[in-house]
Design a protein around this motif. Structure first.
Motif, PDB file in Angstrom:
ATOM      1  N   SER A 124       3.768   2.903  -3.870  1.00  0.00           N
ATOM      2  CA  SER A 124       3.600   1.375  -4.864  1.00  0.00           C
ATOM      3  C   SER A 124       4.765   1.544  -5.808  1.00  0.00           C
ATOM      4  CB  SER A 124       2.278   1.858  -5.623  1.00  0.00           C
ATOM      5  OG  SER A 124       2.582   3.040  -6.846  1.00  0.00           O
ATOM      6  N   GLY A 125       5.004   0.772  -6.371  1.00  0.00           N
ATOM      7  CA  GLY A 125       6.146   0.553  -7.685  1.00  0.00           C
ATOM      8  C   GLY A 125       7.248  -0.327  -7.321  1.00  0.00           C
ATOM      9  N   VAL A 191       4.893  11.586   4.154  1.00  0.00           N
ATOM     10  CA  VAL A 191       4.745  10.273   4.565  1.00  0.00           C
ATOM     11  C   VAL A 191       3.792   9.401   3.776  1.00  0.00           C
ATOM     12  CG1 VAL A 191       2.694  10.927   6.104  1.00  0.00           C
ATOM     13  CG2 VAL A 191       4.200   9.060   6.619  1.00  0.00           C
ATOM     14  N   MET A 192       4.274   8.230   3.638  1.00  0.00           N
ATOM     15  CA  MET A 192       3.524   7.083   2.821  1.00  0.00           C
ATOM     16  C   MET A 192       2.996   6.079   3.851  1.00  0.00           C
ATOM     17  SD  MET A 192       5.789   7.300  -0.674  1.00  0.00           S
ATOM     18  CE  MET A 192       5.444   8.422  -1.758  1.00  0.00           C
ATOM     19  N   PRO A 193       1.859   5.904   4.316  1.00  0.00           N
ATOM     20  CA  PRO A 193       1.507   5.073   5.657  1.00  0.00           C
ATOM     21  C   PRO A 193       1.383   3.700   5.177  1.00  0.00           C
ATOM     22  CG  PRO A 193       0.293   7.190   5.559  1.00  0.00           C
ATOM     23  CD  PRO A 193       0.899   7.272   4.133  1.00  0.00           C
ATOM     24  N   GLU A 194       1.349   3.418   3.929  1.00  0.00           N
ATOM     25  CA  GLU A 194       1.242   1.932   3.572  1.00  0.00           C
ATOM     26  C   GLU A 194       2.571   1.271   3.858  1.00  0.00           C
ATOM     27  OE1 GLU A 194      -1.881   1.383  -0.400  1.00  0.00           O
ATOM     28  OE2 GLU A 194      -0.343   3.359  -0.494  1.00  0.00           O
ATOM     29  N   GLY A 195       3.651   2.186   3.678  1.00  0.00           N
ATOM     30  CA  GLY A 195       4.720   1.293   3.911  1.00  0.00           C
ATOM     31  C   GLY A 195       5.101   0.428   2.821  1.00  0.00           C
ATOM     32  N   PHE A 212      -3.648   2.095   6.398  1.00  0.00           N
ATOM     33  CA  PHE A 212      -2.848   3.292   6.895  1.00  0.00           C
ATOM     34  C   PHE A 212      -2.321   3.301   8.177  1.00  0.00           C
ATOM     35  CE2 PHE A 212      -3.537   6.935   3.763  1.00  0.00           C
ATOM     36  CZ  PHE A 212      -3.126   6.126   2.640  1.00  0.00           C
ATOM     37  N   GLY A 213      -2.498   2.114   8.963  1.00  0.00           N
ATOM     38  CA  GLY A 213      -1.898   2.125  10.266  1.00  0.00           C
ATOM     39  C   GLY A 213      -2.713   2.587  11.098  1.00  0.00           C
ATOM     40  N   ARG A 214      -2.353   3.041  12.608  1.00  0.00           N
ATOM     41  CA  ARG A 214      -3.061   3.522  13.627  1.00  0.00           C
ATOM     42  C   ARG A 214      -3.200   4.899  13.565  1.00  0.00           C
ATOM     43  NH1 ARG A 214       0.205  -0.684  16.107  1.00  0.00           N
ATOM     44  NH2 ARG A 214       1.577   1.067  16.900  1.00  0.00           N
TER      45      ARG A 214
END
Length: 330
Positions: A124-125, A191-195, A212-214
């Motif tokens: 975030s941010g 890793v930050m899966p939200e991207g 969070f992706g796959r």
């Protein structure tokens, strides 16, 4: 400029790497007369026994400068420069961590003392300062002063200067091959899966985790047999309250979003100064992966369940930390 491309974590693609874990740095060579003139001046100070206080700092600084000038330092196959990170980059980020955001770190004992582990955090941010603060938290608060190697999107490595600094700090592309190589070598990987969905979400959706992706990060951890450490970060959501997104301008610039905040772009460069919020970083109980069979990494149902478990643990911890904090700034 073309639209920014994000590499889905877990996508395999061929990559060219030099062999071996350590390679000699190859900076642009300074003119030979400069090396010949400067190196002898620095040699006596670098070899002098370090004293106390400022003398030790000066001696250390001159020794560092001498190695930079002569190229007597190493980077690994990803471009990671440990000495530069420890002595320069961490020193630049530490005032933000300690004085500006006043980050409180909890659960650091959940990060292994040695060996590989995958740290999965919310994102975030508006600007990715949370990744940098996470790196400082792990290094400065872990008893072994471990280094965190973050996985980043293509856009990071397309930007001038940022690309070089990211490589020097130990970060690499968010692809399964790089992540697995680092984990199997015993590194901590973040890793930050939200991207971009997480970092660029509207202020009204703060602390609501995005998809969070796959589950590519789960598959990579299973293949490497390393634990997954969920991490929750509170405080980053409010540093740039994103109240709008100029999508047309973002497309023209080739970036995922163009943020509009109460201070930016209204106040120009001054609007790019983050608000001094109070942060908390909580590392949760690790989720073991070494008990699964080798073929477990190909089981989509298991991927979904473990991904959902990590996401729910991070989300619940975020809610708990939000209830506990006194205010956004104190």
């Amino acid at each position: 400029m073309a639209d920014a491309k994000v590499i889905p974590f877990g996508e395999d693609r061929p990559r060219r790497r030099p062999s071996g874990r350590r390679v000699r740095a190859a900076p642009p060579a300074p003119p030979e007369p400069v090396v010949e003139a400067v190196a002898p001046l620095l040699e006596p100070v670098a070899q002098k026994p370090a004293g106390a206080g400022w003398e030790r700092k000066v001696a250390g600084g001159l020794s560092f400068l001498r190695r930079r000038i002569t190229g007597e330092y190493e980077v690994d196959e990803f471009g990671y420069d440990k000495e530069l990170t420890d002595q320069v980059l961490m020193s630049l980020m530490r005032p933000l961590f300690d004085k500006y955001f006043r980050v409180e770190v909890k659960g650091i004992e959940n990060i292994p003392k040695e060996g590989g582990a995958l740290i999965v955090a919310n994102h975030s941010g508006t600007l990715p300062l949370d990744g940098l603060m996470l790196q400082v938290a792990v290094h400065d608060h872990h008893p072994a002063q471990r280094h965190l190697r973050l996985l980043a999107a293509d856009l990071v490595f397309m930007l001038p200067v940022v690309n070089e600094l990211a490589r020097k700090a130990g970060h690499t592309l968010a692809c399964a091959e790089d992540a697995q190589r680092l984990l199997e070598a015993g590194d901590l990987v973040g890793v930050m899966p939200e991207g971009f969905k997480g970092i660029g979400k509207p202020f009204g959706d703060r602390y609501k985790l995005q998809r969070f992706g796959r589950g590519g990060f789960v598959s990579t951890a299973l293949r490497a047999g390393t634990p997954i450490v969920p991490c929750s970060i509170v405080g980053a959501e409010e540093i740039y309250p994103m109240v709008g997104n100029a999508k047309t301008l973002a497309r023209l610039l080739g970036i995922p979003y163009f943020p509009i905040t109460p201070t930016f772009p209204l106040l120009g460069p001054l609007g790019a100064v983050p608000l001094p919020t109070k942060w908390t970083i909580q590392f949760g109980e690790p989720i073991a992966t070494d008990g699964y069979a080798a073929e477990a990494a190909e089981d989509p149902m298991l991927m979904f369940n473990l991904t959902d478990q990590v996401r729910e643990q991070i989300q619940h911890t975020l809610y708990r930390l939000l209830v506990q904090r006194r205010s956004v700034f104190f």
